[in-house]
Write an enzyme that holds these catalytic residues in place. Structure first.
Site, PDB file in Angstrom:
ATOM      1  N   LYS A 125       1.855  -2.960   6.277  1.00 22.63           N
ATOM      2  CA  LYS A 125       2.153  -2.809   4.850  1.00 22.63           C
ATOM      3  C   LYS A 125       3.639  -2.511   4.625  1.00 22.63           C
ATOM      4  O   LYS A 125       4.217  -2.934   3.619  1.00 22.63           O
ATOM      5  CB  LYS A 125       1.274  -1.726   4.231  1.00 22.63           C
ATOM      6  CG  LYS A 125      -0.176  -2.169   4.073  1.00 22.63           C
ATOM      7  CD  LYS A 125      -0.293  -3.435   3.247  1.00 22.63           C
ATOM      8  CE  LYS A 125      -1.716  -3.874   3.020  1.00 22.63           C
ATOM      9  NZ  LYS A 125      -1.822  -5.098   2.194  1.00 22.63           N
ATOM     10  N   SER A 146       0.847  -1.185   0.000  1.00 21.52           N
ATOM     11  CA  SER A 146       0.000   0.000   0.000  1.00 21.52           C
ATOM     12  C   SER A 146       0.884   1.236   0.000  1.00 21.52           C
ATOM     13  O   SER A 146       2.045   1.185   0.431  1.00 21.52           O
ATOM     14  CB  SER A 146      -0.910   0.020   1.240  1.00 21.52           C
ATOM     15  OG  SER A 146      -1.500   1.297   1.423  1.00 21.52           O
ATOM     16  N   TYR A 184      -2.122  -0.584  10.039  1.00 19.00           N
ATOM     17  CA  TYR A 184      -2.156  -0.701   8.582  1.00 19.00           C
ATOM     18  C   TYR A 184      -0.828  -0.251   7.973  1.00 19.00           C
ATOM     19  O   TYR A 184      -0.244  -0.944   7.131  1.00 19.00           O
ATOM     20  CB  TYR A 184      -3.314   0.105   7.999  1.00 19.00           C
ATOM     21  CG  TYR A 184      -3.537  -0.189   6.536  1.00 19.00           C
ATOM     22  CD1 TYR A 184      -4.095  -1.399   6.140  1.00 19.00           C
ATOM     23  CD2 TYR A 184      -3.156   0.723   5.553  1.00 19.00           C
ATOM     24  CE1 TYR A 184      -4.277  -1.698   4.797  1.00 19.00           C
ATOM     25  CE2 TYR A 184      -3.347   0.434   4.205  1.00 19.00           C
ATOM     26  CZ  TYR A 184      -3.906  -0.766   3.837  1.00 19.00           C
ATOM     27  OH  TYR A 184      -4.081  -1.071   2.507  1.00 19.00           O
ATOM     28  N   ALA A 185      -0.338   0.908   8.401  1.00 20.61           N
ATOM     29  CA  ALA A 185       0.932   1.396   7.870  1.00 20.61           C
ATOM     30  C   ALA A 185       2.083   0.463   8.232  1.00 20.61           C
ATOM     31  O   ALA A 185       2.960   0.181   7.405  1.00 20.61           O
ATOM     32  CB  ALA A 185       1.204   2.804   8.397  1.00 20.61           C
TER      33      ALA A 185
END
Length: 359
Positions: free
Chosen positions: A274, A244, A270-271
């Site tokens: 990814k 992402s 999420y960061a």
């Protein structure tokens, strides 16, 4: 097809092409190769591709793309209904297909996915790791915002275990053939799933952090680990990991805020996960050096999925191209990475983000 014959003799290299011979001295290399037409490089005939998260917004696009390129396609998804729907559409289009309900966090379920693939198709050439938790911002009208997601539903997934569904022609395998250990738990209602976007970093629950690590990283680890077995036996394999833009740059939290609503945040997990995808990609690429197994990452930017106008406007202002991506705009990059068109590429990250990370 042009054919070049190369032969080393007494430290010289003789190159023959169309009856013309060129001699190059002081060479100790014996090498033979052929130049393929560009269309042939993208041909996936006789190859078998497994796509985790294959029932999602991008997963379905990837399944269709690889099928159109000639591959047999295994659609693996936690939601067996979505997997069956996608596989049925592929079958109707003449693509040999298999639907496998799979929980990527469950080693037995992942092993079952690979076993069913080998049982039906006899090999496994391409693994696309697309399954992920990607929570979306929700406004008061329950409309969806966010960037690319695995599911296409705009909601965080719940996870049970996995069950397999066989299909070559779109028929569902009878439930009596499914081992009890692989029958999934009943779905958890959305209302009971904690909203991961309502928490500040200072108060982010460890439960949600661990849940995302299990899906986004451990799931990719387990799927890759299971798939490389047959790839090593075949002496060929391709792994593509979905990353992402937030694995490359921190989230711009401003685009997730709504006037008159409580603050919402793209969560830390999420960061971090990814970014971890890129580390796993490079590790696998170098670990399998010399084994003819290539591993690359594909990084999409924001893909439009019925987002509200406010989010589309805010997101588009951050993209060089001034808009979100269409869901089919990752397909060319995916096919490139899956095919021999990228045969000299491993350990790399292909970014298709409309210039988001170019600022």
């Amino acid at each position: 097809m042009s054919k070049y014959s190369l032969l080393v003799t007494h430290h010289s290299l003789l190159i023959t092409h169309h009856s013309k011979t060129i001699k190059v001295s002081n060479i100790r290399l014996l090498w033979s190769f052929k130049i393929m037409p560009i269309q042939e490089k993208f041909d996936l005939k006789d190859r078998v591709a497994v796509i985790t998260g294959g029932g999602g917004l991008l997963g379905e696009e990837f399944a269709r793309t690889l099928g159109e390129a000639g591959a047999s396609v295994v659609v693996a998804d936690l939601d067996g209904g979505l997997a069956r729907r996608v596989a049925s559409a592929l079958s109707a289009a003449g693509v040999p297909s298999l639907a496998v309900q799979t929980d990527v966090t469950n080693p037995a379920s992942v092993q079952n996915m690979v076993a069913q693939t080998l049982n039906v198709f006899g090999r496994l050439d391409i693994l696309v790791n697309s399954a992920a938790l990607d929570p979306k911002v929700r406004n008061q009208e329950n409309r969806r915002t966010g960037e690319q997601g695995n599911r296409g539903t705009g909601e965080q997934e719940n996870r049970g275990t996995g069950e397999q569904e066989n299909r070559r022609t779109g028929e569902q395998e009878t439930d009596s053939l499914i081992p009890d250990s692989l029958i999934p738990d009943p779905p958890i209602p959305d209302s009971l799933i904690p909203d991961p976007l309502s928490h500040t970093f200072e108060n982010y629950p460890l439960e949600l952090w661990n849940q995302a690590l299990n899906v986004n990283l451990t799931g990719m680890f387990l799927a890759s680990q299971a798939a490389v077995g047959p790839m090593l036996e075949q002496e060929y394999g391709v792994i593509i990991n979905l990353c992402s833009i937030y694995g490359l740059a921190g989230p711009d939290q401003r685009i997730y805020q709504r006037e008159g609503q409580p603050p919402q945040f793209k969560p830390v997990h999420y960061a971090v996960t990814k970014a971890g995808v890129l580390g796993l990609t490079r590790y696998l690429a170098t670990y399998y050096a010399g084994k003819n197994i290539r591993t690359n990452a594909l990084t999409p930017g924001g893909v439009y999925n019925e987002h509200d106008d406010e989010f589309v406007k805010s997101y588009s202002a951050r993209a060089v191209m001034g808009r979100m991506a269409r869901k089919d705009e990752m397909n060319g990059a995916l096919l490139f990475l899956a095919s021999d068109a990228s045969s000299y590429m491993t350990g790399a990250n292909l970014v298709v983000d409309g210039g988001w990370t170019a600022w």
